[in-house]
Design a protein around this motif. Sequence first.
Motif, PDB file in Angstrom:
ATOM      1  N   HIS A 137       2.355   6.791  -6.878  1.00  0.00           N
ATOM      2  CA  HIS A 137       1.416   7.827  -7.571  1.00  0.00           C
ATOM      3  C   HIS A 137       1.150   8.855  -6.667  1.00  0.00           C
ATOM      4  N   ARG A 138       1.941   9.673  -5.935  1.00  0.00           N
ATOM      5  CA  ARG A 138       1.686  10.680  -5.246  1.00  0.00           C
ATOM      6  C   ARG A 138       1.681  11.970  -6.028  1.00  0.00           C
ATOM      7  N   HIS A 139       1.738  11.867  -7.272  1.00  0.00           N
ATOM      8  CA  HIS A 139       1.881  13.030  -8.290  1.00  0.00           C
ATOM      9  C   HIS A 139       0.407  13.171  -8.771  1.00  0.00           C
ATOM     10  N   PRO A 141      -3.998  13.138  -8.476  1.00  0.00           N
ATOM     11  CA  PRO A 141      -5.014  13.536  -7.783  1.00  0.00           C
ATOM     12  C   PRO A 141      -5.219  12.778  -6.364  1.00  0.00           C
ATOM     13  N   LEU A 142      -5.652  13.024  -5.142  1.00  0.00           N
ATOM     14  CA  LEU A 142      -5.727  12.336  -4.127  1.00  0.00           C
ATOM     15  C   LEU A 142      -6.796  11.170  -4.142  1.00  0.00           C
ATOM     16  N   GLU A 143      -7.703  11.337  -4.783  1.00  0.00           N
ATOM     17  CA  GLU A 143      -8.813  10.124  -4.842  1.00  0.00           C
ATOM     18  C   GLU A 143      -8.054   9.026  -5.573  1.00  0.00           C
ATOM     19  N   GLN A 144      -7.188   9.356  -6.746  1.00  0.00           N
ATOM     20  CA  GLN A 144      -6.523   8.231  -7.572  1.00  0.00           C
ATOM     21  C   GLN A 144      -5.536   7.517  -6.586  1.00  0.00           C
ATOM     22  N   ILE A 145      -4.624   8.421  -5.945  1.00  0.00           N
ATOM     23  CA  ILE A 145      -3.734   8.002  -4.915  1.00  0.00           C
ATOM     24  C   ILE A 145      -4.746   7.117  -3.805  1.00  0.00           C
ATOM     25  N   VAL A 146      -5.605   7.474  -3.354  1.00  0.00           N
ATOM     26  CA  VAL A 146      -6.347   6.585  -2.489  1.00  0.00           C
ATOM     27  C   VAL A 146      -6.721   5.159  -3.164  1.00  0.00           C
ATOM     28  N   MET A 180       0.876  -1.299   0.068  1.00  0.00           N
ATOM     29  CA  MET A 180       0.079   0.013   0.066  1.00  0.00           C
ATOM     30  C   MET A 180       0.885   1.278   0.107  1.00  0.00           C
ATOM     31  N   LEU A 181       1.837   1.245   0.763  1.00  0.00           N
ATOM     32  CA  LEU A 181       2.771   2.383   0.921  1.00  0.00           C
ATOM     33  C   LEU A 181       3.505   2.787  -0.502  1.00  0.00           C
ATOM     34  N   LEU A 182       4.053   1.594  -0.825  1.00  0.00           N
ATOM     35  CA  LEU A 182       4.679   1.669  -2.193  1.00  0.00           C
ATOM     36  C   LEU A 182       3.928   2.470  -3.304  1.00  0.00           C
ATOM     37  N   ARG A 183       2.685   1.959  -3.300  1.00  0.00           N
ATOM     38  CA  ARG A 183       1.695   2.752  -4.345  1.00  0.00           C
ATOM     39  C   ARG A 183       1.398   3.952  -4.148  1.00  0.00           C
TER      40      ARG A 183
END
Length: 138
Positions: free
Chosen positions: A106-108, A110-115, A99-102
């Motif tokens: 993907h931190r660049h 949008p927040l919804e997609q990162i989640v 989970m953390l690696l994902r």
Amino acid sequence: MAGILIVAHTPIASAMLDFVDHIYGSIPDKIQALDIPAHEDTKISAQRLQAAVDLVSESKQVLILTDILGATPANVAGKFALNDTDNQIMVITGLNLSMLLRAVSHRHEPLEQIVEKSLQGGMQGVVKIRTSAKMTIE
């Protein structure tokens, strides 16, 4: 870029951040760990969480990853997210390394997609490994 906070029981958050450092060769910008010691007053935990959010919230979007639902780190993060009107904060519990690696990868986005990517990574990272007579561990 969304900020990422790892909020977990001592020393889990710091250990997870060390893993990120190991994989990436350094800790990427806007990622912090907040260890919550046993028996710390939740008001103090909330104050420390506010300071950590301030460090990572450049874009006003923050993902908080916590270790276990119903425990102090998740409770403090959940209450904080509900009451913070300055930032868009989302909290995911059940933190694992996949989970953390994902989230970091993907931190660049949008927040919804990162989640969504983080949740997928967390679930896909939990599998039963088949064992057979041919499999040996050295």
